[in-house]
Design a protein around this motif. Sequence first.
Motif, PDB file in Angstrom:
ATOM      1  N   MET B   1       0.847  -1.202   0.000  1.00  0.00           N
ATOM      2  CA  MET B   1       0.000   0.000   0.000  1.00  0.00           C
ATOM      3  C   MET B   1       0.880   1.248   0.000  1.00  0.00           C
ATOM      4  O   MET B   1       1.213   1.781   1.045  1.00  0.00           O
ATOM      5  N   ALA B   2       1.284   1.702  -1.152  1.00  0.00           N
ATOM      6  CA  ALA B   2       2.194   2.855  -1.184  1.00  0.00           C
ATOM      7  C   ALA B   2       1.437   4.160  -1.385  1.00  0.00           C
ATOM      8  O   ALA B   2       1.938   5.210  -1.024  1.00  0.00           O
ATOM      9  N   ASP B   3       0.219   4.108  -1.937  1.00  0.00           N
ATOM     10  CA  ASP B   3      -0.491   5.369  -2.160  1.00  0.00           C
ATOM     11  C   ASP B   3      -1.378   5.716  -0.970  1.00  0.00           C
ATOM     12  O   ASP B   3      -1.522   4.963  -0.021  1.00  0.00           O
ATOM     13  N   LYS B   4      -1.959   6.899  -1.069  1.00  0.00           N
ATOM     14  CA  LYS B   4      -2.715   7.434   0.064  1.00  0.00           C
ATOM     15  C   LYS B   4      -4.049   6.729   0.276  1.00  0.00           C
ATOM     16  O   LYS B   4      -4.745   6.381  -0.677  1.00  0.00           O
ATOM     17  N   VAL B   5      -4.392   6.545   1.542  1.00  0.00           N
ATOM     18  CA  VAL B   5      -5.709   6.042   1.892  1.00  0.00           C
ATOM     19  C   VAL B   5      -6.287   6.945   2.983  1.00  0.00           C
ATOM     20  O   VAL B   5      -5.553   7.680   3.646  1.00  0.00           O
ATOM     21  N   LEU B   6      -7.603   6.872   3.136  1.00  0.00           N
ATOM     22  CA  LEU B   6      -8.274   7.676   4.155  1.00  0.00           C
ATOM     23  C   LEU B   6      -8.585   6.759   5.327  1.00  0.00           C
ATOM     24  O   LEU B   6      -9.415   5.869   5.223  1.00  0.00           O
ATOM     25  N   VAL B   7      -7.864   6.967   6.427  1.00  0.00           N
ATOM     26  CA  VAL B   7      -7.868   5.967   7.480  1.00  0.00           C
ATOM     27  C   VAL B   7      -8.181   6.569   8.839  1.00  0.00           C
ATOM     28  O   VAL B   7      -7.749   7.672   9.166  1.00  0.00           O
ATOM     29  N   LYS B   8      -8.908   5.813   9.640  1.00  0.00           N
ATOM     30  CA  LYS B   8      -9.137   6.169  11.043  1.00  0.00           C
ATOM     31  C   LYS B   8      -7.898   5.833  11.845  1.00  0.00           C
ATOM     32  O   LYS B   8      -7.220   4.848  11.544  1.00  0.00           O
ATOM     33  N   GLY B   9      -7.659   6.583  12.912  1.00  0.00           N
ATOM     34  CA  GLY B   9      -6.521   6.284  13.777  1.00  0.00           C
ATOM     35  C   GLY B   9      -6.500   4.834  14.223  1.00  0.00           C
ATOM     36  O   GLY B   9      -5.460   4.172  14.189  1.00  0.00           O
ATOM     37  N   ASN B  10      -7.641   4.317  14.627  1.00  0.00           N
ATOM     38  CA  ASN B  10      -7.700   2.930  15.095  1.00  0.00           C
ATOM     39  C   ASN B  10      -7.309   1.949  13.996  1.00  0.00           C
ATOM     40  O   ASN B  10      -6.614   0.963  14.247  1.00  0.00           O
ATOM     41  N   GLU B  11      -7.756   2.215  12.775  1.00  0.00           N
ATOM     42  CA  GLU B  11      -7.412   1.323  11.660  1.00  0.00           C
ATOM     43  C   GLU B  11      -5.931   1.424  11.340  1.00  0.00           C
ATOM     44  O   GLU B  11      -5.286   0.417  10.999  1.00  0.00           O
ATOM     45  N   ALA B  12      -5.391   2.649  11.439  1.00  0.00           N
ATOM     46  CA  ALA B  12      -3.969   2.858  11.146  1.00  0.00           C
ATOM     47  C   ALA B  12      -3.099   2.060  12.115  1.00  0.00           C
ATOM     48  O   ALA B  12      -2.073   1.496  11.725  1.00  0.00           O
ATOM     49  N   LEU B  13      -3.503   2.008  13.378  1.00  0.00           N
ATOM     50  CA  LEU B  13      -2.769   1.221  14.369  1.00  0.00           C
ATOM     51  C   LEU B  13      -2.697  -0.237  13.923  1.00  0.00           C
ATOM     52  O   LEU B  13      -1.658  -0.882  14.008  1.00  0.00           O
ATOM     53  N   GLY B  14      -3.833  -0.746  13.441  1.00  0.00           N
ATOM     54  CA  GLY B  14      -3.894  -2.146  13.020  1.00  0.00           C
ATOM     55  C   GLY B  14      -3.033  -2.411  11.803  1.00  0.00           C
ATOM     56  O   GLY B  14      -2.202  -3.337  11.792  1.00  0.00           O
ATOM     57  N   GLU B  15      -3.191  -1.584  10.771  1.00  0.00           N
ATOM     58  CA  GLU B  15      -2.459  -1.826   9.525  1.00  0.00           C
ATOM     59  C   GLU B  15      -0.955  -1.639   9.738  1.00  0.00           C
ATOM     60  O   GLU B  15      -0.142  -2.402   9.201  1.00  0.00           O
ATOM     61  N   ALA B  16      -0.585  -0.641  10.537  1.00  0.00           N
ATOM     62  CA  ALA B  16       0.836  -0.408  10.788  1.00  0.00           C
ATOM     63  C   ALA B  16       1.436  -1.560  11.595  1.00  0.00           C
ATOM     64  O   ALA B  16       2.576  -1.976  11.353  1.00  0.00           O
ATOM     65  N   ALA B  17       0.684  -2.090  12.544  1.00  0.00           N
ATOM     66  CA  ALA B  17       1.182  -3.226  13.336  1.00  0.00           C
ATOM     67  C   ALA B  17       1.440  -4.418  12.425  1.00  0.00           C
ATOM     68  O   ALA B  17       2.472  -5.101  12.539  1.00  0.00           O
ATOM     69  N   ILE B  18       0.517  -4.653  11.500  1.00  0.00           N
ATOM     70  CA  ILE B  18       0.692  -5.770  10.567  1.00  0.00           C
ATOM     71  C   ILE B  18       1.936  -5.533   9.707  1.00  0.00           C
ATOM     72  O   ILE B  18       2.764  -6.430   9.517  1.00  0.00           O
ATOM     73  N   ALA B  19       2.089  -4.303   9.215  1.00  0.00           N
ATOM     74  CA  ALA B  19       3.262  -3.978   8.399  1.00  0.00           C
ATOM     75  C   ALA B  19       4.553  -4.134   9.196  1.00  0.00           C
ATOM     76  O   ALA B  19       5.609  -4.430   8.639  1.00  0.00           O
ATOM     77  N   ALA B  20       4.467  -3.943  10.517  1.00  0.00           N
ATOM     78  CA  ALA B  20       5.655  -4.076  11.371  1.00  0.00           C
ATOM     79  C   ALA B  20       5.913  -5.533  11.753  1.00  0.00           C
ATOM     80  O   ALA B  20       6.830  -5.809  12.523  1.00  0.00           O
ATOM     81  N   GLY B  21       5.086  -6.439  11.259  1.00  0.00           N
ATOM     82  CA  GLY B  21       5.339  -7.854  11.508  1.00  0.00           C
ATOM     83  C   GLY B  21       4.554  -8.440  12.665  1.00  0.00           C
ATOM     84  O   GLY B  21       4.797  -9.578  13.071  1.00  0.00           O
ATOM     85  N   CYS B  22       3.611  -7.687  13.195  1.00  0.00           N
ATOM     86  CA  CYS B  22       2.762  -8.234  14.265  1.00  0.00           C
ATOM     87  C   CYS B  22       1.810  -9.261  13.659  1.00  0.00           C
ATOM     88  O   CYS B  22       1.089  -8.952  12.715  1.00  0.00           O
ATOM     89  N   ARG B  23       1.828 -10.467  14.181  1.00  0.00           N
ATOM     90  CA  ARG B  23       0.933 -11.505  13.680  1.00  0.00           C
ATOM     91  C   ARG B  23       0.013 -12.054  14.762  1.00  0.00           C
ATOM     92  O   ARG B  23      -0.715 -13.005  14.544  1.00  0.00           O
ATOM     93  N   PHE B  24       0.085 -11.460  15.960  1.00  0.00           N
ATOM     94  CA  PHE B  24      -0.788 -11.909  17.046  1.00  0.00           C
ATOM     95  C   PHE B  24      -1.454 -10.701  17.689  1.00  0.00           C
ATOM     96  O   PHE B  24      -0.778  -9.821  18.223  1.00  0.00           O
ATOM     97  N   PHE B  25      -2.764 -10.645  17.604  1.00  0.00           N
ATOM     98  CA  PHE B  25      -3.508  -9.554  18.224  1.00  0.00           C
ATOM     99  C   PHE B  25      -4.584 -10.163  19.119  1.00  0.00           C
ATOM    100  O   PHE B  25      -5.388 -10.971  18.676  1.00  0.00           O
TER     101      PHE B  25
END
Lengths: 223, 353
Positions: B1-25
């Motif tokens: 996902m390199a282009d811009k998206v319109l995201v809620k703070g809560n969603e950004a936390l989730g997507e960024a965690a996944i991008a950082a390699g988090c696989r357990f929530f």
Amino acid sequence: MYFPQKRITIYAGHYGSGKTNLAVNHALALRREGKRVKILDLDIVNPYFRTKDSEALFRREGIELIASEFAGTNVDIPAIPAAAQSAFDDREASVIIDVGGDDSGALALGRYQRAINDEGDFDMLLVVNRFRPLARTPEDAAEIARSIEGASRIRFTGVAANSNLGGETDAETILSSEEYTKSVSALLGLPVVYRAVREDLREALGNKLERIQPVKITGKIWF
Amino acid sequence: MADKVLVKGNEALGEAAIAAGCRFFFGYPITPQTELSEYMAKRMPKIGGTFLQAESEIAAINMVLGAASAGARAMTSSSSPGISLKGEGISYIAGSDLPAVIVNIQRGGPGLGGIQPSQSDYFQATKGGGHGDYHLIVLAPNSVQEIVSLTFDAFDLADLYRMPVMILGDGMLGQMMEPVVFPEHSERVLPEKTWATNTTKGLRKKNIINSLYIKPDVLEKINFERYARYAEVEKKEARFEGYLLEDAELVITAYGATSRISRNAVNALREKGIKAGLLRPITLWPFPKEAYQAAAKTAKAFLTVEMSMGQMIEDVRLAIDCARPVHFCGRTGGMIPTPGEIEAKAEEIARAF
């Protein structure tokens, strides 16, 4: 104006697609044509942003808001007010229904599916914004649409295109979303009823797109 | 996902965690952070990760302890009352020297409080929060884009220092939508997790994750060692953002969402001829003390703006050793301060200059 004119218009779609803003704009437009308008807040999923945020505006304009008396308060609970039934019994009024996001939000709408389907005088619009993370492809949007139809037991009748990047939206944002809008429309076999465009961007689009519906931004702005 | 998206703070936390390699929530719903749990419920199964809705906040934090023990990048989230419930587990994670990321999207308190934005968990976040001698690294983003970058940092810092990291947001940040870009996450160079209980394969001695030490001299020694690590964190990781501080006579200081409101107030005050500036701590622990000491050189006074009854203000006073008066402007219970309120307070202070 391209807002549908059936007695009932239902706004449903994915989370954060802009349903509430379009519902509020639609209600205002009908009211300004002299119609008696009720707006029914059926969002029992997200207690933070809802039609109730525009309560003062509705009062000023003479639009009847039907929302849980707990909406927007600290004891916001998933409750539908008894007065919701009046939207279906009082057939002289135009009704705009603002549904919660995704299939989980649409579940509450299912409570009224018989009244809506039996009367038949309704449109249900699928609001889409291709910049939202879980609705980025037309296939994602179509999947959400089908899950909403499943939860509500009501069929969509059209698409309301609302692709935007919030405050960073410009004409190019909207033009570059046309392919997505058309794909969603084709996948679901639904017409594009209108393309919502922030008022100040209307002129820049000229006649590059069909069925452009200018809208205002309403509700909460923090900064 | 390199282009811009319109995201809620809560969603950004989730997507960024996944991008950082988090696989357990491990989650449990509570307004105003529920979208994060919901986002993870939808995304994790699609990428081979695990989303689990626990039976309670207490269960969720202990699942994080388990996953972190095995060396996985794990996360949980909640809002104020739910974080209190996690307190015991967070202390156990700290006492076991485990990396983990905990998100608090604060709401009004105390007690069950309300669902509107608040910053009244500052003490809880920065002073340990649970029992025993320990700290969390506390990161305080002020935009959805910064939520993404600080979530990346949170996982790296947790692994680097083997300690829990808290991302401290509020209902505004969790709920607001902004256009963001999710860049590729390039990890810092991180030590191998030789301590993890991830099977010995018969090739090494087994690892033990533990926070129980019966002998007081042993526990004291371990606490000393941990505090030596905390001292290193304090030395290397304190972060802040300064705005118009160079000649600021009145230094307004705020973190998270209130820093955005304060910045508007600073601009308005400058137009009125008042030399105001903004000091925004990005790490709340370690607290960027040196930045405050530097600002105190030009400042005649400080003004702390918080959505609380006044919590960070104590750290501001300590940072400058009470060398300047530190005033307070705050709302509580879910009320949000307006730029006008901040300006009025600032003008009152500046009249005495």
